[in-house]
Scaffold this active site. Sequence first.
Site, PDB file in Angstrom:
ATOM      1  N   TYR A 150      80.859 -24.491 -87.955  1.00  9.28           N
ATOM      2  CA  TYR A 150      80.390 -25.592 -89.154  1.00  9.28           C
ATOM      3  C   TYR A 150      81.111 -26.911 -88.758  1.00  9.28           C
ATOM      4  CZ  TYR A 150      78.949 -28.413 -92.965  1.00  9.28           C
ATOM      5  OH  TYR A 150      78.369 -29.496 -93.744  1.00  9.28           O
TER       6      TYR A 150
ATOM      7  N   ASP B 138      71.355 -36.139 -98.915  1.00 10.21           N
ATOM      8  CA  ASP B 138      72.317 -36.825 -97.682  1.00 10.21           C
ATOM      9  C   ASP B 138      71.790 -37.947 -97.394  1.00 10.21           C
ATOM     10  OD1 ASP B 138      73.156 -34.383 -98.491  1.00 10.21           O
ATOM     11  OD2 ASP B 138      73.517 -33.590 -96.472  1.00 10.21           O
TER      12      ASP B 138
ATOM     13  N   TYR C  99      64.013 -34.395 -93.866  1.00 12.90           N
ATOM     14  CA  TYR C  99      65.312 -34.045 -95.022  1.00 12.90           C
ATOM     15  C   TYR C  99      64.961 -34.690 -96.295  1.00 12.90           C
ATOM     16  CZ  TYR C  99      70.111 -32.181 -94.786  1.00 12.90           C
ATOM     17  OH  TYR C  99      71.213 -31.496 -94.986  1.00 12.90           O
TER      18      TYR C  99
ATOM     19  N   GLU D  47      64.521 -23.953 -96.737  1.00 10.99           N
ATOM     20  CA  GLU D  47      65.361 -24.817 -97.426  1.00 10.99           C
ATOM     21  C   GLU D  47      64.581 -26.098 -97.991  1.00 10.99           C
ATOM     22  OE1 GLU D  47      68.081 -26.710 -94.428  1.00 10.99           O
ATOM     23  OE2 GLU D  47      69.212 -27.710 -96.138  1.00 10.99           O
TER      24      GLU D  47
HETATM   25  C1  GLC Z   1      72.482 -30.430 -97.597  1.00 10.48           C
HETATM   26  C2  GLC Z   1      71.793 -30.829 -98.585  1.00 10.48           C
HETATM   27  C3  GLC Z   1      72.685 -30.613 -99.867  1.00 10.48           C
HETATM   28  C4  GLC Z   1      72.869 -29.027 -99.991  1.00 10.48           C
HETATM   29  C5  GLC Z   1      73.405 -28.531 -98.597  1.00 10.48           C
HETATM   30  C6  GLC Z   1      73.787 -27.189 -98.642  1.00 10.48           C
HETATM   31  O1  GLC Z   1      73.542 -30.908 -97.140  1.00 10.48           O
HETATM   32  O2  GLC Z   1      71.372 -32.131 -98.587  1.00 10.48           O
HETATM   33  O3  GLC Z   1      71.954 -31.020-101.083  1.00 10.48           O
HETATM   34  O4  GLC Z   1      73.789 -28.741-101.050  1.00 10.48           O
HETATM   35  O5  GLC Z   1      72.591 -28.920 -97.532  1.00 10.48           O
HETATM   36  O6  GLC Z   1      72.586 -26.325 -98.970  1.00 10.48           O
END
Ligand code: GLC
Length: 434
Positions: free
Chosen positions: A80, A168, A355, A399
């Site tokens: 990561y 984001d 996204y 997601e």
């Molecule tokens: C992305 C999303 C965020 C979330 C993360 C982990 O960064 O935008 O909202 O917490 O992923 O799922």
Amino acid sequence: MDLITIAKNNIEANWKGSFTIPTARLYPFQWMWDSGFTSMGIALYDLEKAMTEIRTMFSGQWENGMLPHILFHSENETTYFPNYDFWMSNVNDGAPSHPKSSGITQPAVFGFVLEEIYLQHKNNPEVILFIKEIYPKVLAYHRFLYEYRDPHNEGLFFIYHPWETGRDNSPLWDESMDRIVIDPDTIPAYTRRDTQIANAEERPTSDQYDKYVYLLELGKKYKYDGPEIAEHSPVLIQDSMMNAILIKSNESLLNLARALDLDSTYLDQKQDLSIKTFKEKLWNQDLESFVCFDMRGNHQIAHKEIGGFISLFAGLASNEQAKVQADYLWSLHHRGYYLCPSFDVDSPLFDSKRYWRGPVWPQMNWMIYKGLLRYGYMNLANIVKNDLIELVSKLGFHEYFEAEKAKASTQDKGYGGPNFSWTSSCFLHLKLAE
Ligand code: GLC
């Protein structure tokens, strides 16, 4: 296998002994607001585990009260970016040395999460003890937001990194991000990992990523809590969603304090001011929506987007404001969108796939469902709920999802990571809890 069993299995597969990761590979650590939403679903079938999830999250709380957006429980996990060695949270004396963490926060969900768990298990003495244990920690976190992020004492706090908002790459932040001029000497070299795992077209662009790193470096330079952040950050925003979630969580803490005889003096003072400023400063009559405020540019960020609807969840909208928001959601439904697209479908910046620039996000549906119920919009609330259930049934526990029904009908899976924890948890909650 039925969907409820699949949802539980997903969460179990993401369980790492004392916390859940959002999804394998793409997000291999504990994320803050994911953890909150996930614990609510877990609490419906394994209370002990849900309490452990929350305790683990608070084991990463900083001395100043900050709750980090990521806890890096495993220091051997290298897939990561940005990892703990890049964040260097130890620049702040009050950051625990273990677990290592990021230096920014995420939406303040734990107040309402605690109340949800309490309401599901009201007569369980173990839950009452648990609430009494966690309540002061959540309070300390809210105090952090007011004391470090509200320089003019308005009752609204600022964010300086888009990752804090949980949304984001929303177009909301574009204008602020455009202020950043990247000087290659000021940001360290780095390699992105997300685009090696997920489809690059569904992820933020590389220009955006450079700017995320720039802001991370700015936070680090000022030890992540210095007043210089408010002075120097090109991104300084009062986010309508973040503040609505804080106000909702304040309300939940106040309810818990009344029920369990806990001290709420601090919140009693703050909550009225927060509600008042939110209503006065963040409503935009032309857009008929609550919006964010750009403190650097000193103007509202005039975009209609999903965060505005969280005003319903927090009870911040007047009945007229709730009605125009509900009418708008009805119109999207009639135009063939799944509720609720994350950005204004009529804006040239809308992107149904990328996204936070358009797709449907499960945890947002959960909050908006609750918000519509609060204002008595039962039919619309059920559409929000059933749209998510339909998306999950057809496209899996992903997601996030395509917002345009016509496009989604040609697909066989959702976007981003699969077997996602909060998708599974929100699904369970919508199906099982009432
Ligand atoms: C992305 C999303 C965020 C979330 C993360 C982990 O960064 O935008 O909202 O917490 O992923 O799922």
